[in-house]
Structure formats: structure tokens, C-alpha cells
Write a protein that holds these residues in place. Structure first.
Motif, PDB file in Angstrom:
ATOM      1  N   LEU A   1     -33.337 -60.278  92.287  1.00  0.00           N
ATOM      2  CA  LEU A   1     -32.664 -60.568  91.030  1.00  0.00           C
ATOM      3  C   LEU A   1     -33.652 -60.619  89.873  1.00  0.00           C
ATOM      4  CD1 LEU A   1     -29.962 -61.212  89.749  1.00  0.00           C
ATOM      5  CD2 LEU A   1     -30.410 -63.633  90.188  1.00  0.00           C
ATOM      6  N   ARG A   2     -34.879 -61.076  90.117  1.00  0.00           N
ATOM      7  CA  ARG A   2     -35.911 -61.139  89.082  1.00  0.00           C
ATOM      8  C   ARG A   2     -36.258 -59.734  88.578  1.00  0.00           C
ATOM      9  NH1 ARG A   2     -41.198 -63.491  91.138  1.00  0.00           N
ATOM     10  NH2 ARG A   2     -39.738 -65.053  91.862  1.00  0.00           N
ATOM     11  N   PHE A   3     -36.334 -58.754  89.475  1.00  0.00           N
ATOM     12  CA  PHE A   3     -36.613 -57.372  89.077  1.00  0.00           C
ATOM     13  C   PHE A   3     -35.525 -56.845  88.152  1.00  0.00           C
ATOM     14  CE2 PHE A   3     -35.493 -52.925  89.955  1.00  0.00           C
ATOM     15  CZ  PHE A   3     -36.610 -52.302  89.423  1.00  0.00           C
ATOM     16  N   TRP A   4     -34.247 -57.066  88.554  1.00  0.00           N
ATOM     17  CA  TRP A   4     -33.152 -56.540  87.743  1.00  0.00           C
ATOM     18  C   TRP A   4     -33.065 -57.245  86.395  1.00  0.00           C
ATOM     19  CZ3 TRP A   4     -31.480 -52.037  88.793  1.00  0.00           C
ATOM     20  CH2 TRP A   4     -31.492 -51.561  90.104  1.00  0.00           C
ATOM     21  N   LEU A   5     -33.356 -58.524  86.342  1.00  0.00           N
ATOM     22  CA  LEU A   5     -33.344 -59.234  85.064  1.00  0.00           C
ATOM     23  C   LEU A   5     -34.468 -58.732  84.144  1.00  0.00           C
ATOM     24  CD1 LEU A   5     -32.542 -62.903  86.124  1.00  0.00           C
ATOM     25  CD2 LEU A   5     -31.071 -61.302  84.882  1.00  0.00           C
ATOM     26  N   THR A   6     -35.641 -58.447  84.719  1.00  0.00           N
ATOM     27  CA  THR A   6     -36.756 -57.913  83.931  1.00  0.00           C
ATOM     28  C   THR A   6     -36.417 -56.522  83.407  1.00  0.00           C
ATOM     29  OG1 THR A   6     -38.295 -59.138  85.328  1.00  0.00           O
ATOM     30  CG2 THR A   6     -39.222 -57.404  83.949  1.00  0.00           C
TER      31      THR A   6
END
Length: 127
Positions: free
Chosen positions: A16-21
Motif C-alpha cells: 500500500l505504501r508503494f501505491w500511495l507514493t
């Protein structure tokens, strides 16, 4: 039912951190405007496609102007070389210098080149 099922449920927050970035980067770029990015990518792509063609044409032009094919002044063996360089004859190993689209012997200072002429001797009979 399994009472420990809720405790075993784990969420993977790293994905989820990758997609938010990625979403944040897209949002920042869209607020600036993506037109310049698209134009820049097309310019880079065009340069990458055209540069090798232009480089090949320039190399052929340079090679046509600087490649010299001549005969060795010592043994007469025909070879090729680049104008303004030195090389050894592949046949007789004589050091040669290429100047003005001709092969010249590379000799130490003070060396005089001479050509031998065959003189046939005729004997005259005394009559």
C-alpha cells in the motif's frame, strides 16, 4: 468457527505504501502539468532513434575522406590506412607514414633513398 481467525488476519501495508507514493507523484505532476513531460519524452525518444543514424552517416563521411589505399614504396604491397597515421607494411614490415593520401617510408634523418638501375654490359668485339 475458528476464534483465532481475526488475530491471524494480517494486512500487508508495504504494498500500500508503494501505491500511495505513486499516487502522490502522479498528483504532484498533474498539478504542475504533464504536457512538458510528454513532450520531453518524445524528444528523448526521437533523439535516441535519430542519433545512431546520424552518427553512422558522419562516420562514413569521415572514413571516406581519411581512408587511404596505396602501395608500399618498398615492396609494392597494396594496403589501407588512415591519413596522418603511421603503420607497418603487412608484407615487408617497413614503417610507413601516410601523408597527403600517399604512403611514405619512415626513415631516420640523414637517410638517402636511392634506386638501383640495372645496367647491362655489352662487350664489343675488337675487329
Amino acid at each position: 468457527m475458528n476464534q483465532n481467525g481475526f488475530r491471524n488476519l494480517q494486512l500487508n501495508w508495504s504494498g500500500l505504501r508503494f501505491w500511495l507514493t505513486l499516487l502522490l507523484i502522479i498528483w504532484v505532476l498533474s498539478s504542475i502539468g504533464l504536457g512538458w513531460l510528454v513532450q520531453f519524452s518524445f524528444i528523448v525518444l526521437g533523439f535516441l532513434l535519430i542519433a545512431p543514424i546520424v552518427a553512422f552517416a558522419v562516420f562514413r563521411w569521415w572514413l571516406k575522406r581519411n581512408l587511404v589505399v596505396d602501395r608500399c614504396p618498398v615492396c609494392g604491397y597494396e594496403s589501407a590506412g588512415i591519413n596522418g597515421t603511421q603503420l607497418r607494411c603487412p608484407s615487408c614490415s617497413e614503417p610507413l607514414k601516410i601523408e597527403n593520401k600517399k604512403f611514405h617510408r619512415l626513415t631516420p634523418p640523414g637517410t638517402v633513398d636511392v634506386e638501383a638501375i640495372d645496367v647491362t654490359v655489352k662487350q664489343l668485339e675488337d675487329s
